[in-house]
Design an enzyme around this catalytic site. Sequence first.
Site, PDB file in Angstrom:
ATOM      1  N   MET A   1       0.804  -1.210   0.000  1.00  0.00           N
ATOM      2  CA  MET A   1       0.000   0.000   0.000  1.00  0.00           C
ATOM      3  C   MET A   1       0.845   1.272   0.000  1.00  0.00           C
ATOM      4  SD  MET A   1      -3.172   0.070   2.473  1.00  0.00           S
ATOM      5  CE  MET A   1      -1.912  -0.280   3.717  1.00  0.00           C
ATOM      6  N   PRO A   2       2.196   1.133  -0.126  1.00  0.00           N
ATOM      7  CA  PRO A   2       2.994   2.369  -0.079  1.00  0.00           C
ATOM      8  C   PRO A   2       2.728   3.244  -1.299  1.00  0.00           C
ATOM      9  CG  PRO A   2       4.369   0.417   0.214  1.00  0.00           C
ATOM     10  CD  PRO A   2       3.034  -0.056  -0.266  1.00  0.00           C
ATOM     11  N   PHE A   3       3.101   4.506  -1.144  1.00  0.00           N
ATOM     12  CA  PHE A   3       3.019   5.474  -2.242  1.00  0.00           C
ATOM     13  C   PHE A   3       4.401   6.091  -2.406  1.00  0.00           C
ATOM     14  CE2 PHE A   3       2.523   9.814  -3.810  1.00  0.00           C
ATOM     15  CZ  PHE A   3       1.755   9.606  -4.944  1.00  0.00           C
ATOM     16  N   THR A  42       1.116  -1.190  -4.343  1.00  0.00           N
ATOM     17  CA  THR A  42       2.112  -0.107  -4.288  1.00  0.00           C
ATOM     18  C   THR A  42       1.931   0.808  -5.492  1.00  0.00           C
ATOM     19  OG1 THR A  42       3.704  -1.421  -3.046  1.00  0.00           O
ATOM     20  CG2 THR A  42       4.585   0.407  -4.340  1.00  0.00           C
ATOM     21  N   VAL A  43       1.839   2.107  -5.220  1.00  0.00           N
ATOM     22  CA  VAL A  43       1.648   3.105  -6.274  1.00  0.00           C
ATOM     23  C   VAL A  43       2.924   3.928  -6.428  1.00  0.00           C
ATOM     24  CG1 VAL A  43       0.325   5.164  -6.945  1.00  0.00           C
ATOM     25  CG2 VAL A  43      -0.841   3.234  -5.847  1.00  0.00           C
TER      26      VAL A  43
END
Lengths: 70, 70, 70, 70, 70, 70
Positions: A1-3, A42-43
């Site tokens: 879920m990191p950006f 991850t975006v």
Amino acid sequence: MPFVNIKITKEQKPATPEQKQQLIEGATKLLQDVLGKNPQTTVVVIDEVETDNWGIGAKSVSEIRKKDTL
Amino acid sequence: MPFVNIKITKEQKPATPEQKQQLIEGATKLLQDVLGKNPQTTVVVIDEVETDNWGIGAKSVSEIRKKDTL
Amino acid sequence: MPFVNIKITKEQKPATPEQKQQLIEGATKLLQDVLGKNPQTTVVVIDEVETDNWGIGAKSVSEIRKKDTL
Amino acid sequence: MPFVNIKITKEQKPATPEQKQQLIEGATKLLQDVLGKNPQTTVVVIDEVETDNWGIGAKSVSEIRKKDTL
Amino acid sequence: MPFVNIKITKEQKPATPEQKQQLIEGATKLLQDVLGKNPQTTVVVIDEVETDNWGIGAKSVSEIRKKDTL
Amino acid sequence: MPFVNIKITKEQKPATPEQKQQLIEGATKLLQDVLGKNPQTTVVVIDEVETDNWGIGAKSVSEIRKKDTL
């Protein structure tokens, strides 16, 4: 879920779609390897900034590039 | 006084000025309804990002879109 | 796939988890309603900023709040 | 080592390279004067945002500008 | 001269200084390997975000974690 | 209407409220002097980042500070 947001200058030879794909893969893998983050969510967003609009050492990169060519 | 930054991909049919106006109104109203923030000083900035420059699941959105069309 | 960043000041009565949940739901729904974005991959990040660290009109919010109380 | 991001609207007469250079110099000097930060490693990035994409008071700047001209 | 911002949730077992050092090294190396960027001037900033303040799929991560434990 | 974000490391002697007020005033004045921007609607947000979370030259600032003391 990191950006992850990567800001780079837009040079005369800008980054190619293949290089951008490598940045996206590499940043996603880094978060997975170091922190076990799920690569599916991850975006990664890449910002390309004009050299007039990026400054370091109190000078725009456009100014720095001019001196490099002298 | 809140500041809201909305990042979206720039698709082949990009968001219209009317849709952007709706995003600005909606985000401003949300902050007013939930937290009582003054709409007069709420700032909303929309960033449209090329599909080459946005990655999710270790792939650029350009790559993902190509597969969608196959 | 949108990414929304909401910056608000951290007041003496800070936003509750319920209010934050409402901001997340509201921002996600806004992107779905206006642009048809998939809510499953919409990311919302809320930043709470100390009032010393937020300025408007050339004054920190801490300074503005002091005058409000006079 | 500070990082400064300046977001401005892209007006009909956009900021010139000279004005951007002044912003870069001024922001770098500010961090040096106030906090003693090393100007050599201070980075400044200027983002110019279309007036359709910037909202304040629940209206896009494009809408606000239209009314100004009436 | 690139600038990389990595946003992650602050979990019950937050990232250690060693893991953060690995993220910094890995992101810097990635920009050097893919685009030939100078590692000496590459800046990496890691933001750790409370799980109440991060949303995906219209739910805060705090809410998502609760259901995971049921 | 500009938005300025200043990111600095949080050092052992962190910036005081007075210094932050000077940063807010100085950044607001800079935008007014160079581009004629209205100071009343200029927003400045200061982010203080732990030295573990800031990297330059592939090292965290915490690591760099340790070597400085040797």
